[in-house]
Motif scaffolding. Structure first.
Motif, PDB file in Angstrom:
ATOM      1  N   GLN A  45      38.192  35.331  33.181  1.00 48.80           N
ATOM      2  CA  GLN A  45      38.627  36.714  33.308  1.00 48.80           C
ATOM      3  C   GLN A  45      37.380  37.522  33.664  1.00 48.80           C
ATOM      4  OE1 GLN A  45      40.837  38.053  29.882  1.00 48.80           O
ATOM      5  NE2 GLN A  45      42.246  36.311  29.975  1.00 48.80           N
ATOM      6  N   GLU A  59      37.257  37.792  43.506  1.00 52.21           N
ATOM      7  CA  GLU A  59      38.212  38.083  42.439  1.00 52.21           C
ATOM      8  C   GLU A  59      39.629  37.721  42.888  1.00 52.21           C
ATOM      9  OE1 GLU A  59      39.758  42.183  40.582  1.00 52.21           O
ATOM     10  OE2 GLU A  59      37.607  41.838  40.287  1.00 52.21           O
ATOM     11  N   MET A  99      43.901  37.248  41.087  1.00 53.17           N
ATOM     12  CA  MET A  99      44.762  37.536  39.940  1.00 53.17           C
ATOM     13  C   MET A  99      45.392  36.249  39.421  1.00 53.17           C
ATOM     14  SD  MET A  99      44.382  40.739  39.508  1.00 53.17           S
ATOM     15  CE  MET A  99      45.704  41.314  38.457  1.00 53.17           C
ATOM     16  N   ASP A 100      45.396  36.107  38.104  1.00 52.31           N
ATOM     17  CA  ASP A 100      46.087  35.009  37.428  1.00 52.31           C
ATOM     18  C   ASP A 100      46.739  35.626  36.200  1.00 52.31           C
ATOM     19  OD1 ASP A 100      47.023  32.575  36.529  1.00 52.31           O
ATOM     20  OD2 ASP A 100      45.068  31.814  35.925  1.00 52.31           O
ATOM     21  N   ASN A 134      48.449  38.204  36.066  1.00 55.97           N
ATOM     22  CA  ASN A 134      48.214  39.658  36.171  1.00 55.97           C
ATOM     23  C   ASN A 134      46.885  40.106  35.575  1.00 55.97           C
ATOM     24  OD1 ASN A 134      50.587  40.345  37.592  1.00 55.97           O
ATOM     25  ND2 ASN A 134      51.756  40.109  35.687  1.00 55.97           N
ATOM     26  N   PRO A 141      42.604  39.960  36.364  1.00 55.68           N
ATOM     27  CA  PRO A 141      41.591  39.587  37.364  1.00 55.68           C
ATOM     28  C   PRO A 141      40.674  38.466  36.854  1.00 55.68           C
ATOM     29  CG  PRO A 141      41.347  41.908  36.701  1.00 55.68           C
ATOM     30  CD  PRO A 141      42.458  41.316  35.893  1.00 55.68           C
ATOM     31  N   HIS A 142      40.443  37.482  37.729  1.00 52.73           N
ATOM     32  CA  HIS A 142      39.624  36.308  37.412  1.00 52.73           C
ATOM     33  C   HIS A 142      38.645  36.026  38.546  1.00 52.73           C
ATOM     34  CE1 HIS A 142      42.847  35.404  34.534  1.00 52.73           C
ATOM     35  NE2 HIS A 142      42.095  34.424  34.049  1.00 52.73           N
TER      36      HIS A 142
END
Length: 141
Positions: free
Chosen positions: A107, A125, A127-128, A130, A132-133
């Motif tokens: 994250q 960056e 999304m995983d 919902n 950010p990763h």
């Protein structure tokens, strides 16, 4: 904190309970996203403080690296180096399996924490669940 590689059904349930509290209850991750079908092929870790499960993670050993996943510490125990401790145990396991590298999807709010443990960001960056990763990796050699 005592870190154990999960060997019993109770230890597995303890790990799942920590993950449920952190990811589903605290961060709003859905049941489907949290239980992605990969738990059965992973090595699970659980951390205990005075017999209470307070940290959890899972590891998948891939062809040429270890994939550190689902790393979490209960909110009231954060800042106690428990995250670092469980990651070091996982890295040791990766090396015992003959792999020279570990990767993880962090994250973005934890990116600095992983950098302090020697991880380098290797992706933009994304999304995983919902959240950010970024993908990060660490080489052991």
């Amino acid at each position: 904190m005592e870190v154990r590689i999960v060997k019993t059904d109770q230890e597995k349930q303890d790990a799942y309970s920590v993950r449920r509290k952190v990811f589903m209850e605290e961060q709003g991750v859905t049941e489907e996203e949290e239980h992605d079908g990969l738990d059965e092929v992973a090595v699970h870790f659980v951390g205990y403080e005075e017999d209470k499960p307070v940290a959890a993670a899972r590891l998948r050993v891939m062809d040429d690296y270890g994939k550190l996943e689902r790393i979490c510490v209960l909110e009231e125990y954060r800042g106690s180096s428990f995250g670092k401790q469980i990651i070091l145990e996982m890295e040791e396991h990766v090396q015992k399996e003959g792999r020279d590298q570990s990767k993880l999807n962090a994250q973005t709010r934890a990116e600095g924490f992983y950098q302090s443990l020697g991880y380098e960001t290797i992706s933009g960056e994304f999304m995983d669940a919902n959240i950010p990763h970024v993908t990060m990796e660490k080489n052991f050699r």
